[in-house]
Design a protein around this motif. Structure first.
Motif, PDB file in Angstrom:
ATOM      1  N   THR A 248      37.170  31.280  25.158  1.00 32.54           N
ATOM      2  CA  THR A 248      36.603  31.270  26.507  1.00 32.54           C
ATOM      3  C   THR A 248      36.166  32.653  26.968  1.00 32.54           C
ATOM      4  OG1 THR A 248      38.771  31.591  27.535  1.00 32.54           O
ATOM      5  CG2 THR A 248      38.072  29.313  27.135  1.00 32.54           C
ATOM      6  N   MET A 249      36.237  33.635  26.109  1.00 38.80           N
ATOM      7  CA  MET A 249      35.861  35.011  26.435  1.00 38.80           C
ATOM      8  C   MET A 249      36.730  35.602  27.542  1.00 38.80           C
ATOM      9  SD  MET A 249      33.657  35.275  24.171  1.00 38.80           S
ATOM     10  CE  MET A 249      32.796  34.117  23.110  1.00 38.80           C
ATOM     11  N   GLY A 250      37.989  35.137  27.594  1.00 40.79           N
ATOM     12  CA  GLY A 250      38.943  35.645  28.574  1.00 40.79           C
ATOM     13  C   GLY A 250      39.077  34.796  29.817  1.00 40.79           C
ATOM     14  N   GLU A 251      38.228  33.770  29.960  1.00 40.34           N
ATOM     15  CA  GLU A 251      38.249  32.954  31.168  1.00 40.34           C
ATOM     16  C   GLU A 251      39.485  32.066  31.279  1.00 40.34           C
ATOM     17  OE1 GLU A 251      35.965  32.906  33.711  1.00 40.34           O
ATOM     18  OE2 GLU A 251      35.004  34.629  32.766  1.00 40.34           O
ATOM     19  N   SER A 252      40.216  31.891  30.184  1.00 37.00           N
ATOM     20  CA  SER A 252      41.378  30.988  30.234  1.00 37.00           C
ATOM     21  C   SER A 252      42.615  31.645  30.848  1.00 37.00           C
ATOM     22  CB  SER A 252      41.717  30.487  28.827  1.00 37.00           C
ATOM     23  OG  SER A 252      42.162  31.542  27.999  1.00 37.00           O
ATOM     24  N   HIS A 257      43.427  34.813  37.345  1.00 36.87           N
ATOM     25  CA  HIS A 257      42.216  34.722  38.165  1.00 36.87           C
ATOM     26  C   HIS A 257      42.522  34.133  39.542  1.00 36.87           C
ATOM     27  CE1 HIS A 257      38.082  34.400  39.266  1.00 36.87           C
ATOM     28  NE2 HIS A 257      38.145  33.081  39.364  1.00 36.87           N
ATOM     29  N   HIS A 258      43.408  33.141  39.620  1.00 34.56           N
ATOM     30  CA  HIS A 258      43.802  32.607  40.928  1.00 34.56           C
ATOM     31  C   HIS A 258      44.461  33.696  41.770  1.00 34.56           C
ATOM     32  CE1 HIS A 258      43.738  27.980  41.044  1.00 34.56           C
ATOM     33  NE2 HIS A 258      42.855  28.374  40.143  1.00 34.56           N
ATOM     34  N   ALA A 259      45.205  34.578  41.112  1.00 34.12           N
ATOM     35  CA  ALA A 259      45.891  35.639  41.848  1.00 34.12           C
ATOM     36  C   ALA A 259      44.923  36.719  42.317  1.00 34.12           C
ATOM     37  CB  ALA A 259      46.976  36.250  40.964  1.00 34.12           C
ATOM     38  N   PHE A 260      43.957  37.071  41.461  1.00 33.12           N
ATOM     39  CA  PHE A 260      43.027  38.165  41.770  1.00 33.12           C
ATOM     40  C   PHE A 260      41.601  37.725  41.463  1.00 33.12           C
ATOM     41  CE2 PHE A 260      47.075  39.991  40.226  1.00 33.12           C
ATOM     42  CZ  PHE A 260      47.505  40.609  41.393  1.00 33.12           C
ATOM     43  N   PRO A 261      41.012  36.853  42.296  1.00 36.75           N
ATOM     44  CA  PRO A 261      39.703  36.285  41.984  1.00 36.75           C
ATOM     45  C   PRO A 261      38.591  37.310  41.848  1.00 36.75           C
ATOM     46  CG  PRO A 261      40.662  35.271  43.955  1.00 36.75           C
ATOM     47  CD  PRO A 261      41.579  36.343  43.533  1.00 36.75           C
ATOM     48  N   GLY A 262      38.704  38.428  42.537  1.00 40.11           N
ATOM     49  CA  GLY A 262      37.636  39.421  42.489  1.00 40.11           C
ATOM     50  C   GLY A 262      37.778  40.451  41.395  1.00 40.11           C
ATOM     51  N   SER A 263      38.754  40.295  40.521  1.00 42.34           N
ATOM     52  CA  SER A 263      38.972  41.273  39.457  1.00 42.34           C
ATOM     53  C   SER A 263      37.997  41.033  38.309  1.00 42.34           C
ATOM     54  CB  SER A 263      40.412  41.173  38.938  1.00 42.34           C
ATOM     55  OG  SER A 263      40.596  42.020  37.818  1.00 42.34           O
ATOM     56  N   ARG A 265      38.554  42.161  35.410  1.00 43.85           N
ATOM     57  CA  ARG A 265      39.424  41.978  34.248  1.00 43.85           C
ATOM     58  C   ARG A 265      40.300  40.758  34.486  1.00 43.85           C
ATOM     59  NH1 ARG A 265      43.596  46.514  31.660  1.00 43.85           N
ATOM     60  NH2 ARG A 265      44.195  45.264  29.833  1.00 43.85           N
ATOM     61  N   LEU A 266      40.309  39.839  33.525  1.00 42.13           N
ATOM     62  CA  LEU A 266      41.102  38.620  33.661  1.00 42.13           C
ATOM     63  C   LEU A 266      42.374  38.671  32.822  1.00 42.13           C
ATOM     64  CD1 LEU A 266      38.239  35.945  33.634  1.00 42.13           C
ATOM     65  CD2 LEU A 266      39.247  37.180  35.561  1.00 42.13           C
ATOM     66  N   GLY A 267      42.332  39.271  31.647  1.00 41.70           N
ATOM     67  CA  GLY A 267      43.534  39.446  30.846  1.00 41.70           C
ATOM     68  C   GLY A 267      44.265  40.692  31.310  1.00 41.70           C
ATOM     69  N   LEU A 268      45.254  40.528  32.183  1.00 42.91           N
ATOM     70  CA  LEU A 268      45.848  41.669  32.893  1.00 42.91           C
ATOM     71  C   LEU A 268      47.100  42.222  32.236  1.00 42.91           C
ATOM     72  CD1 LEU A 268      45.518  40.319  36.551  1.00 42.91           C
ATOM     73  CD2 LEU A 268      44.003  41.916  35.350  1.00 42.91           C
ATOM     74  N   TYR A 269      47.718  41.468  31.340  1.00 43.69           N
ATOM     75  CA  TYR A 269      49.022  41.864  30.820  1.00 43.69           C
ATOM     76  C   TYR A 269      48.957  42.018  29.303  1.00 43.69           C
ATOM     77  CZ  TYR A 269      50.327  40.504  35.519  1.00 43.69           C
ATOM     78  OH  TYR A 269      50.395  40.415  36.884  1.00 43.69           O
ATOM     79  N   ALA A 270      50.009  42.611  28.753  1.00 45.41           N
ATOM     80  CA  ALA A 270      50.039  42.913  27.326  1.00 45.41           C
ATOM     81  C   ALA A 270      49.798  41.652  26.494  1.00 45.41           C
ATOM     82  CB  ALA A 270      51.378  43.541  26.950  1.00 45.41           C
ATOM     83  N   GLY A 271      48.937  41.772  25.511  1.00 46.44           N
ATOM     84  CA  GLY A 271      48.653  40.663  24.620  1.00 46.44           C
ATOM     85  C   GLY A 271      47.663  39.658  25.145  1.00 46.44           C
TER      86      GLY A 271
END
Length: 327
Positions: A248-252, A257-263, A265-271
């Motif tokens: 999904t190119m990071g969209e999953s 994304h629900h927490a930070f819709p305007g970010s 970057r979607l993959g926010l944490y390690a891994g």
């Protein structure tokens, strides 16, 4: 009177500030078969399954993989979602147009239609209750029929105010009127280069994968998966679908994304792999994008709460070894 959270006061959806009235506007309605949407997906699926089986070749498969990855990355993730809908970074207008045009090639809708559909669902999910259609709350097969072949007809739909930079843009209005026809030039080009096999795999299979995959990930991303954050008072929580991060190119990373819709970057944490973010950083290095917004750049949301990390699952081998060694 329950007041809506501050994060909804600047939303494109303009409903009552009374949460009870707002809930009624997105919960009362019926799901009905939508012929254009249904026939579009059915035609593409038949072309992909029957035509694809009859015309399979290695070159057609390579075309399918390359074209699908391109439109999902550049078009849906970077163009439609992170730029047009959430404006999470800046870029020249020519690049924005190119990315959004690639997004049309996914086959979901035109740019204005996609903004409206996304924002209505996003708004409704942040309220205390919303229609099952908007929440992906129905069982798997019913949700598939609803999302792929039907539309929700609300009794009193809330107005959606799309800003002039999108709503009045001549190019976006043109794409909205012609988004289905935009696949025709590529079909003609593919036919000239590779015959019907390239058309079936480069257009029909690509659109089928984009539309079906968008629903499939959306269903799981609102029903199953881990969570880093909870949006208190929201009817629906996003879930992270870890196995689909590259597809999904990071969209999953939908809970993020629900927490930070305007970010951006979607993959926010390690891994948490996020090809869309990697691409934005690469474009930033060559000066084509700027002002990449991150969670720390967004307004605080009192309704957002960080959840404790779950304890790691015990190792079955270690447990078995310990049972043999210890009395």
């Amino acid at each position: 009177m329950d007041v809506l959270p501050d994060s909804l006061r600047t939303h494109r959806v303009r409903a009552s500030s009374d949460s009870a009235l707002a809930v009624r506007s997105v919960s009362r309605g019926r799901v009905a078969w939508e012929p254009v949407r249904s026939l579009w997906f059915t035609a593409m699926a038949l072309g992909a399954s029957i035509g694809g089986a009859l015309t399979f070749s290695l070159s057609a498969l390579v075309l399918f993989v390359a074209s699908t990855a391109t439109v999902l990355l550049l078009g849906h993730s970077l163009g439609m979602h992170r730029k047009l809908i959430h404006d999470s970074y800046d870029c020249p207008k020519w690049l924005e147009y190119l990315l959004v045009y690639c997004g049309v090639q996914v086959g979901l809708a035109g740019p204005l239609g996609l903004v409206r559909a996304h924002d209505l669902r996003d708004y409704a999910q942040r309220l205390p209750h919303c229609h099952d259609f908007l929440a992906h709350r129905q069982p798997f097969l019913i949700d598939a029929w609803w999302q792929l072949h039907c539309e929700l007809r609300l009794q009193n739909p809330p107005p959606i105010a799309i800003e002039a930079r999108i709503a009045d843009d001549a190019f976006y209005r043109f794409l909205q009127r012609t988004w289905m026809l935009q696949h025709l030039p590529w079909a003609l080009l593919f036919f000239a280069l590779g015959g019907w096999g390239w058309v079936c795999w480069g257009v029909c299979a690509r659109v089928t994968a984009g539309v079906f995959g968008h629903w499939l990930i959306g269903h799981f991303a609102h029903n199953q998966g881990d969570m880093h954050h909870e949006v208190r008072g929201a009817a629906v929580q996003g879930r992270n679908v870890r196995f689909a991060s590259l597809l999904t190119m990071g969209e999953s990373w939908h809970n993020n994304h629900h927490a930070f819709p305007g970010s951006a970057r979607l993959g926010l944490y390690a891994g948490e792999w996020d090809p869309g973010w990697w691409t934005l950083r690469a474009l930033e290095r060559i000066g084509w994008v700027s002002r990449l917004r991150l969670p720390e750049d967004l307004p605080a949301r009192p309704e957002l709460h960080r959840l404790p990390e779950p304890a790691p699952a015990p190792c079955a081998f270690c447990q078995g070894l310990r049972a043999r060694v210890l009395p």
